[in-house]
Design an enzyme around this catalytic site. Structure first.
Site, PDB file in Angstrom:
ATOM      1  CB  ALA A  18      -0.973  -0.115   1.336  1.00 32.07           C
ATOM      2  CB  VAL A  84       3.251 -10.908   1.677  1.00 29.89           C
ATOM      3  CG1 VAL A  84       2.679  -9.754   2.096  1.00 29.89           C
ATOM      4  CG2 VAL A  84       3.738 -10.939   0.238  1.00 29.89           C
ATOM      5  CG  ASN A 110      -2.605  -4.058  -3.898  1.00 31.60           C
ATOM      6  OD1 ASN A 110      -2.798  -4.245  -5.027  1.00 31.60           O
ATOM      7  ND2 ASN A 110      -1.535  -3.087  -3.453  1.00 31.60           N
ATOM      8  CE1 TYR A 179       1.596  -9.523 -12.164  1.00 33.87           C
ATOM      9  CE2 TYR A 179       0.540  -9.630 -14.111  1.00 33.87           C
ATOM     10  CZ  TYR A 179       0.601  -9.263 -13.065  1.00 33.87           C
ATOM     11  OH  TYR A 179      -0.411  -8.470 -12.603  1.00 33.87           O
TER      12      TYR A 179
END
Length: 279
Positions: A18, A84, A110, A179
């Site tokens: 973020a 993460v 995200n 990806y």
């Protein structure tokens, strides 16, 4: 009578990835705060030397700047540097949030891998690049979903998990193996989790952005090539914004979205339909 999204008051949301000024994560965090949430923000703690030029000029401070914007709206903000791709870091993140807020209601996954040397054919794709993208995108989403779902089940207050995916899961373009594969798997994880967590009142959905005007795409420029791409592939005639994605995330978290579960929703201005029509 106006329609207002409800179900956010005194709720706690976490938004990973973020910290960028022109991004998807920042608008999601600000929109959820505007709706009434306290927000936890995570970023990787990237060195300021690696910020885009406009962030350097603005004196941007990554998730700390976003946290200031949330506090200016009268909501609590907790900016935390976290990785993460590390299950231990995600466990520590969850423990910190529960200690600080006592609850977590909305988990927005995200965070995504940075662009590297992964955009090339499979036969030349370095294994370490494949692993780098999978570790952040897929494994990171899995660790976040697993860790926070356990906490949310224990809290017995329901909630929502939103996984940010991509239009690329439909395009499956050459040169995007790492990806696109990571995001296809995330879409599957989203659907599977929705069936497992629904009994606990936890909804799991995915949002698949199309061409979004963020700093991540600055390598494409914003001149004639960009405009031609928009004109040729987006029926609505403009690139998306982070706010376009944030609005969908907010709806899926709201009481008005309470019967939506297990969906991967493409927010792309109609881009999805163009290849199917052969245009």
């Amino acid at each position: 009578m106006s329609l207002t999204l409800t179900g956010f008051d005194n709720k706690v949301a976490i938004v990973t990835g973020a910290g960028r000024m022109r991004s998807i994560g920042r608008p999601i965090a600000l929109t959820l705060a505007k709706a009434g949430c306290d927000v936890v923000l995570t970023g990787t703690g990237k060195s300021p030397e690696r910020y885009p030029d406009d962030e350097k000029a603005a004196g941007w401070r990554d998730i700390e700047s976003v946290a200031d914007e949330i506090r200016a709206q009268g909501r609590r903000a907790l900016p935390l540097v976290s990785d993460v791709s590390s299950p231990e870091a995600v466990e520590a993140l969850a423990d910190r949030i529960l200690a600080e807020f006592g609850r977590v209601d909305f988990v927005i996954n995200n965070a995504g891998s940075t662009k590297g040397q992964d955009r090339q054919p499979v036969v030349t794709l370095p294994v370490n690049e494949w692993q780098r993208v999978i570790d952040t995108n897929l494994n990171g989403s899995f660790y976040m979903c697993q860790t926070f779902a356990r906490r949310m089940i224990d809290l017995d207050q329901g909630g929502a998990i939103i996984n940010i995916s991509t239009l690329g899961t439909r395009l499956l373009a050459a040169g995007t193996a790492a990806y696109a594969s990571s995001k296809v798997a995330i879409n599957g994880l989203t659907t599977i989790l929705s069936g497992e967590l629904g009994r606990y009142g936890i909804r799991v959905n995915g949002v698949c952005p199309g061409l979004i005007d963020t700093s991540r795409l600055d390598d494409m420029g914003r001149g004639d090539i960009w405009e031609q791409l928009v004109k040729s592939f987006i029926p609505l005639g403009r690139a998306g914004t982070g706010e376009d994605i944030a609005n969908m995330v907010a709806f899926l978290c709201s009481e008005q979205g309470a019967w939506i579960n297990g969906q991967n929703i493409y927010v792309d201005g109609g881009y999805t339909n163009v290849p199917l029509m052969g245009n």
